[in-house]
Write an enzyme that holds these catalytic residues in place. Structure first.
Site, PDB file in Angstrom:
ATOM      1  N   CYS A 127     -14.011  17.084 -18.027  1.00 18.02           N
ATOM      2  CA  CYS A 127     -13.836  18.347 -18.931  1.00 18.02           C
ATOM      3  C   CYS A 127     -13.934  19.454 -18.048  1.00 18.02           C
ATOM      4  CB  CYS A 127     -14.847  18.324 -20.101  1.00 18.02           C
ATOM      5  SG  CYS A 127     -14.634  19.719 -20.807  1.00 18.02           S
ATOM      6  N   CYS A 145     -10.941  19.884 -19.957  1.00 17.49           N
ATOM      7  CA  CYS A 145     -10.815  20.934 -21.258  1.00 17.49           C
ATOM      8  C   CYS A 145     -10.766  22.521 -20.716  1.00 17.49           C
ATOM      9  CB  CYS A 145     -11.909  20.716 -22.150  1.00 17.49           C
ATOM     10  SG  CYS A 145     -12.377  19.047 -22.395  1.00 17.49           S
ATOM     11  N   LYS A 169      -7.720  23.540 -18.655  1.00 18.91           N
ATOM     12  CA  LYS A 169      -6.565  23.434 -19.515  1.00 18.91           C
ATOM     13  C   LYS A 169      -6.506  24.376 -20.412  1.00 18.91           C
ATOM     14  CE  LYS A 169      -7.196  21.511 -23.119  1.00 18.91           C
ATOM     15  NZ  LYS A 169      -7.163  20.225 -23.706  1.00 18.91           N
ATOM     16  N   ALA A 227       3.335  10.997 -23.269  1.00 17.49           N
ATOM     17  CA  ALA A 227       3.240  11.689 -24.771  1.00 17.49           C
ATOM     18  C   ALA A 227       2.022  11.982 -25.153  1.00 17.49           C
ATOM     19  CB  ALA A 227       4.435  11.119 -25.639  1.00 17.49           C
ATOM     20  N   TYR A 283      -1.868  13.776 -25.456  1.00 18.65           N
ATOM     21  CA  TYR A 283      -2.046  15.268 -25.727  1.00 18.65           C
ATOM     22  C   TYR A 283      -2.275  15.870 -24.267  1.00 18.65           C
ATOM     23  CZ  TYR A 283      -6.923  14.104 -24.370  1.00 18.65           C
ATOM     24  OH  TYR A 283      -8.175  13.550 -23.618  1.00 18.65           O
ATOM     25  N   GLU A 343       0.073  18.943 -23.880  1.00 15.39           N
ATOM     26  CA  GLU A 343      -0.718  20.189 -23.300  1.00 15.39           C
ATOM     27  C   GLU A 343      -0.052  20.761 -22.059  1.00 15.39           C
ATOM     28  OE1 GLU A 343      -4.914  19.656 -25.773  1.00 15.39           O
ATOM     29  OE2 GLU A 343      -4.760  18.950 -23.754  1.00 15.39           O
ATOM     30  N   HIS A 399      -8.764  37.358 -46.379  1.00 15.17           N
ATOM     31  CA  HIS A 399      -7.129  37.429 -46.504  1.00 15.17           C
ATOM     32  C   HIS A 399      -7.091  38.871 -45.508  1.00 15.17           C
ATOM     33  CE1 HIS A 399      -3.076  37.892 -47.864  1.00 15.17           C
ATOM     34  NE2 HIS A 399      -3.201  39.060 -48.134  1.00 15.17           N
ATOM     35  N   GLU A 438      -6.959  30.754 -44.775  1.00 17.64           N
ATOM     36  CA  GLU A 438      -7.164  30.676 -46.221  1.00 17.64           C
ATOM     37  C   GLU A 438      -6.196  29.900 -46.831  1.00 17.64           C
ATOM     38  OE1 GLU A 438      -5.841  34.361 -48.148  1.00 17.64           O
ATOM     39  OE2 GLU A 438      -4.663  35.216 -46.188  1.00 17.64           O
TER      40      GLU A 438
END
Length: 538
Positions: free
Chosen positions: A100, A105, A108, A239, A241, A245, A513, A518
């Protein structure tokens, strides 16, 4: 005369005492030996780790291993962590912290952010920002900045282990007995350590294709983030992640990127969402070569980057593909690092097909004193926060009498494709399999983020979906979001799902909003109704 008798009496007493102590020592040795043979010494004598060098040895210095070791040390246990990074075929290696931090992570997300900034600059002109047309990206500047940050994290982990009184050893660990390991450092020096308990946290490494030229000429994600040159025209094989990515942010940097897909995108994820994420990638310039697998990689020209020729075959016909690229990035999955750590000598059962370790709901392997966490677990999520949570909870159960176990179902996660995909709970396919289509209500909607309206991009390309169990008061069992800031949006809903949120509770929640999140408080259209889900504005 009296003195002589006294001395004689004393000598007899000493002799008797020595004989008694010798006899007692022999008896104790026999008992200890027998107890050890039956594995009962610890239980019957209550001596804990006195028979071993450590209470706990953790094999693997990634996120899960570090979390487990520090938690155990904080509970007063004597703990060792062993970590060793075997260099890639290209010679890439890294410091403490695992995948990671070093090749996953963290770099990346930072490179994904680099690509998002490129898109933001394109949008900026529509919002009135004026700057010259000549905008370029410097790979070396980005790489240096990212790797400097990673270096600071490596140092921080070492300091943290020292402060927690965890003994960190940079050596390759291998079991020689159920309670004993051999640790070999980079100079080849061997040391031996014993422990009452072990935690396996060795993680995974990228899988290669097993075709001519793959290890000689291709790179993996283990190499990409510290690559000393811009990769140029790139073919991403896979294919997963990781594939999407990496392909996404490389395209976002302005590179020519093709993704070669054998079958489906993002296996294990919701396929409706996966295909939508893939469609967005194509809109933003990523090319897909579907239903092909490479058969050979050849070097046409050496360099940084050089030129490679890729030969591939169709999975559906006799068609052959040939193409030239500067870089070929393999991202077809990962293999558990369990094959060379002597698990057979410890008696730990392993899935021979994938190297994964089956465990019970306590993360306990087939050997009672050996546990496993993280990416090497069979049938569990391969995610850093899951490994951290499992490691902490395991240490508390082992050494603090706790009972809480890791939740492997309600796990929020995000795939950082150009249009980010966040999810929590079940994919639609799995939910249908478990509960039946007739017992589910699926609410969904397209939406157009306000930030995208002025630049005029991605109108109604973002998508939200929740899967509700009609048999349980329409409790939300699957959450899926395709849009900007997916990680930030999904995290909050992950907490809500942990608390058992229902569709009615979402409806009665006031949305913020104008935001993307939302949309989950206003969804009315169900999939079964086949109603229009496009949004026209605020």
């Amino acid at each position: 005369m009296i003195q002589g008798r006294t001395v004689g009496f004393i000598l007899k007493c000493v002799s008797f005492t020595l004989k008694y102590l010798t006899c007692q020592h022999v008896i104790e040795n026999v008992c200890v030996r027998d107890f050890k043979q039956h594995g009962d010494l610890q239980k019957l004598l209550g001596e804990g780790s006195k028979a071993y060098d450590y209470d706990l040895i953790v094999i693997g210095g990634g996120s899960g291993g570090l979390a487990c070791s520090k938690e155990a040390a904080a509970l007063g246990k004597k703990v060792m962590v062993l970590d060793y990074v075997v260099p890639t075929p290209k010679g890439t290696t890294w410091g403490l912290g695992g995948t990671c931090v070093n090749v996953g992570c963290i770099p990346k997300k930072l490179m994904h952010q680099t690509a998002l900034l490129g898109t933001a600059m394109e949008d900026a002109r529509k919002f009135g920002w004026e700057f010259t047309d000549q905008v370029t990206h410097n790979w070396e500047t980005m790489r240096t900045a990212v790797n400097n940050y990673i270096g600071s994290l490596n140092w921080g982990y070492r300091v943290s282990l020292r402060d927690k009184n965890v003994n960190y050893v940079n050596a390759y660990a291998e079991f020689v007995e159920p309670h004993k390991i051999k640790a070999t450092n980079k100079r080849g020096k061997e040391m031996f350590y014993t422990a009452a308990k072990f935690v396996l946290a060795t993680g995974e490494r990228p899988r290669y294709l097993g075709i001519p030229g793959d290890k000689e000429y291709c790179i993996t994600s283990d190499d990409l983030f510290s690559l000393p040159y811009c990769p140029g025209k790139t073919l991403v094989v896979g294919a997963s992640y990781v594939a999407l990515e990496c392909g996404g942010f490389l395209a976002g940097l302005g590179l020519d990127v093709t993704v070669m897909v054998r079958s489906i995108l993002l296996r294990g994820f919701d396929q409706d969402m996966a295909n939508r994420a893939g469609d967005c990638m194509e809109t933003h310039g990523v090319k897909f070569l579907r239903k092909f697998v490479p058969t050979k990689i050849e070097q046409l020209e050496a360099g940084t980057p050089g030129r490679l020729k890729v030969t591939a075959k169709s999975t559906e016909s006799d068609a052959i593909f040939e193409g030239e690229y500067n870089t070929v990035l393999i991202a077809v999955g990962r293999d558990a690092c369990t094959g060379k750590i002597g698990l057979d000598k410890a008696g730990v059962k392993v899935n021979a097909k994938n190297g994964k370790i089956p465990v019970n709901d306590e993360e306990q392997t087939s050997v009672p004193h050996i546990y496993a966490i993280g990416d090497i677990l069979e049938g569990k999520w391969e995610l850093t926060p899951v490994a951290i949570q499992a490691g902490k909870l395991l240490a508390r159960r082992l050494f603090a009498g706790a009972s809480l176990k890791c939740d492997y179902v309600n796990v929020p996660t995000t795939v950082f494709t150009p249009m980010e995909y966040g999810s929590c709970g079940y994919p639609e396919e799995k939910a249908v399999e478990l509960y039946g289509q007739e017992n589910l209500e699926i609410y969904h909607s397209l939406f157009w983020p306000l930030e995208f309206t002025v630049p005029g991009r991605d109108n109604n390309r973002c998508y939200a979906k929740i899967i509700c169990n009609k048999l349980d008061n329409e409790r939300v069992i699957g959450f899926h979001y395709l849009g900007p800031n997916a990680g930030e949006v999904t995290q909050g809903f992950g907490a809500a799902m942990k608390c058992g949120i229902t569709k009615d509770q979402l409806d009665n929640t006031i949305g913020i909003h104008p935001t993307c999140a939302e949309i989950f408080t206003t969804m009315e259209v169900t999939k079964s109704s086949d109603g229009d889900i496009t949004q026209s504005g605020c």
